[in-house]
Design an enzyme around this catalytic site. Sequence first.
Site, PDB file in Angstrom:
ATOM      1  N   GLU A 105       1.000  -1.340  -0.033  1.00  0.00           N
ATOM      2  CA  GLU A 105       0.357   0.106   0.114  1.00  0.00           C
ATOM      3  C   GLU A 105       1.109   1.266   0.258  1.00  0.00           C
ATOM      4  O   GLU A 105       0.129   2.112  -0.452  1.00  0.00           O
ATOM      5  CB  GLU A 105      -0.473  -0.662   0.977  1.00  0.00           C
ATOM      6  CG  GLU A 105      -2.404  -0.624   1.270  1.00  0.00           C
ATOM      7  CD  GLU A 105      -2.871  -1.349   2.510  1.00  0.00           C
ATOM      8  OE1 GLU A 105      -2.360  -1.597   3.685  1.00  0.00           O
ATOM      9  OE2 GLU A 105      -4.411  -1.212   2.050  1.00  0.00           O
ATOM     10  N   GLU A 125      -4.290  -9.169   3.769  1.00  0.00           N
ATOM     11  CA  GLU A 125      -5.195  -9.188   5.097  1.00  0.00           C
ATOM     12  C   GLU A 125      -6.040 -10.103   4.604  1.00  0.00           C
ATOM     13  O   GLU A 125      -6.813 -10.516   6.593  1.00  0.00           O
ATOM     14  CB  GLU A 125      -5.274  -7.179   4.729  1.00  0.00           C
ATOM     15  CG  GLU A 125      -4.536  -6.321   5.522  1.00  0.00           C
ATOM     16  CD  GLU A 125      -3.416  -6.254   4.018  1.00  0.00           C
ATOM     17  OE1 GLU A 125      -3.961  -6.632   3.077  1.00  0.00           O
ATOM     18  OE2 GLU A 125      -2.874  -5.403   4.430  1.00  0.00           O
TER      19      GLU A 125
END
Length: 697
Positions: A105, A125
């Site tokens: 990210e 995640e």
Amino acid sequence: MTAHYEVRGSVAVITLDNPPVNGMGLTTRAAIADGVERAEGDPAVRALVLTGAGKAFSGGADIKEFGTPKALAEPNLLSLITLVERCSKPVVAAVHTICMGGGLELALGCHYRVAAPGTQVALPEVKLGLLPGAGGTQRLPRALGVEPALNMIVGGEPVEARRLAEVPGQRLFDRLIDGDLLAGAVEFAETVAERRPLPKVRDLVATLPDAEAFFAAARARVAGMSQHFPAPLRCLESVAASVMLPFDDGIRQEREGFAALMATPESRALRHAFFAERAATKIADVPEDTPRREIRRVAVVGAGTMGRGIVMSFLNAGLSVTLLETDAQALDRGVAAIRQSYEAQVGKGRLDADGCVRRLALLTATLQPADLRDADLLIEAVFEDIGVKEAVFRQLDAIARPGAILASNTSTLDVDRIASFTRRPQDVVGLHFFSPAQVMKLLEVVRGRATAKDVLATVMALAKKIRKTAVVSGVCDGFIGNRMIEQYARQAGFLLDEGCSPQQVDRAMETFGFAMGPFRMSDLAGNDISWAIRKRRYIEKPQLKYSASADRLCELGRFGQKTGAGWYDYPAGKREAVPSPIVDELLKAHRATLGVLPRDIGDDEIVHRLVFALVNEAAHLLEEGIAQRASDVDMVYLSGYGFPLWRGGPLCYADSQGLANVVQAMQRFARNPLDDTAFWTPAPLLARLAAEGRRFT
Ligand code: NAD
């Protein structure tokens, strides 16, 4: 130091340095932000490179911070990424080895990305029951394309940078760099230093020809695959937002999704399991730097059910194995079964032909005990009989080289007693594999009184090599897993006495999430095995209460699948369990001898009696020091007993129910005269935790 700053020519290089994988905890984030601001303020700097020291670019957020104020403290991941994205000079991410989660990210917030081709790239995640909460679901579809991004976000699996760079139209990687990544990244940064406007992933558009239809089909597919887990669908909705909504609205939806998932019991359970697996590798009094013995050659004694699976576990990891038998036919059968198993895998496309040949070439079969003299680790898997074990261990002691580790796969016998048959009890350890050993993840490492620390350190490391989840247990009857399961099985028996059918109990436990209910499980394992254990208990612990229905079943020769009949019928040797009228009659007759009128029993009572029986026994195990920590118990049940992952293991589940409620339920069960009332006295540890409002985990 969690990040270094240096200037090379006109390029500032910020290097994350937070071993082992440059996790982005608060201090690392702050150090990166400092570096960016410093570069911004230095007129000699024209561009920035962001990279990672050691074995990763970054493995992502520091998940120990999850749910703590540190995760939100400034700069949090979102504000750090915004800072990078808004930098007035170009920022180039130079990623290598591991670029995952928050690491990816952050890279997506940079203006350019260059990568070493072998970099493992992922947004994992979802495996913790979450979604990427720092812009990943909005930026990856824009940079990579919606469909490949959706697959990565919902699946959570790593993909090599090389493959991602081949995706048509992708803007994820600007360049792959073979060789010196940093030198290549600095050179790239110099070439783009003056280019304006700075490219931002947020400005790209994620498009799809028929988005509505695409997401409808994907929704149906994902829902079917993720029954008990809310995260995959939420990931999908967030990716859909990247197509349907403006960037900032998408980020807002992502953030809401992240917060909602954080609060789900499923995510809590998955995060608990993640930490539990790591914690289980640690032994309090065996430091991580304890020297290990070298294990190059393994020997397995006994080519039966377990011996074969144990052999395959080592062959699969590339270790050479010598298999010893006393019986030539048993040896041939064992080797043939191993070969067949590999050939079947080749047939199903799970193994290539080379892999099969390579594995079989590592195997030596012998009837000569002397052939084990060079082995570094000798694992015994012969009949479960102390006399046979004694003969084998005396023999191994005579043959094995000094310093070799001698292990027993016994399920019920005393490892200290087995060690006493040798002149080297410090080299003896229990390695309790589960059946089928080449498949099951769990390995109980049984620590004897005398087991040396370097032996423990060695077998724990070896377990990792053969891809097992090792949990240390002290010596006791049944170790952690089977000692608990006996209490569970006893409760299942009492429920039959009181009015349940085997299928009702199994259905309740399978609805709760167990892979298999207790009676189908017992039919698979063989009812004769638990019968033999009970017969021993009747002598050793005559005060312990059991339902006699299982004995009646065994007296009929109904040992389970292997005899075509057990708690269920298995017509024509099939595995399908069919409710049995004979068992119904047997149970009716048995209740009549007890003078019991069957009552209706709800699924809640079934689940709580069985699961809380596990919990109470686990509390005793913790108090006795047989289990090192509560999360180890959960690991045993998640990896070896089919406990539902989304409930995090029996102790995590007990915590979720509130321990005071668990104790109250036990007090209720103790008032049932058909149950073992003494068993339901809460273990002192459980009573204490409940009274103090605390948790196991
Ligand atoms: P098994 O009966 O299938 O195999 C035992 C093998 O050992 C036989 O092939 C026999 O010929 C051989 N053997 C006997 N004496 C020997 C000797 N002196 N030297 C070499 N070989 C000898 O038994 P199994 O189910 O594989 O169980 C083996 C051990 O594993 C037992 O201690 C058992 O408690 C334990 N265990 C079994 C399971 C399971 O589910 N079956 C699970 C965990 C642990």
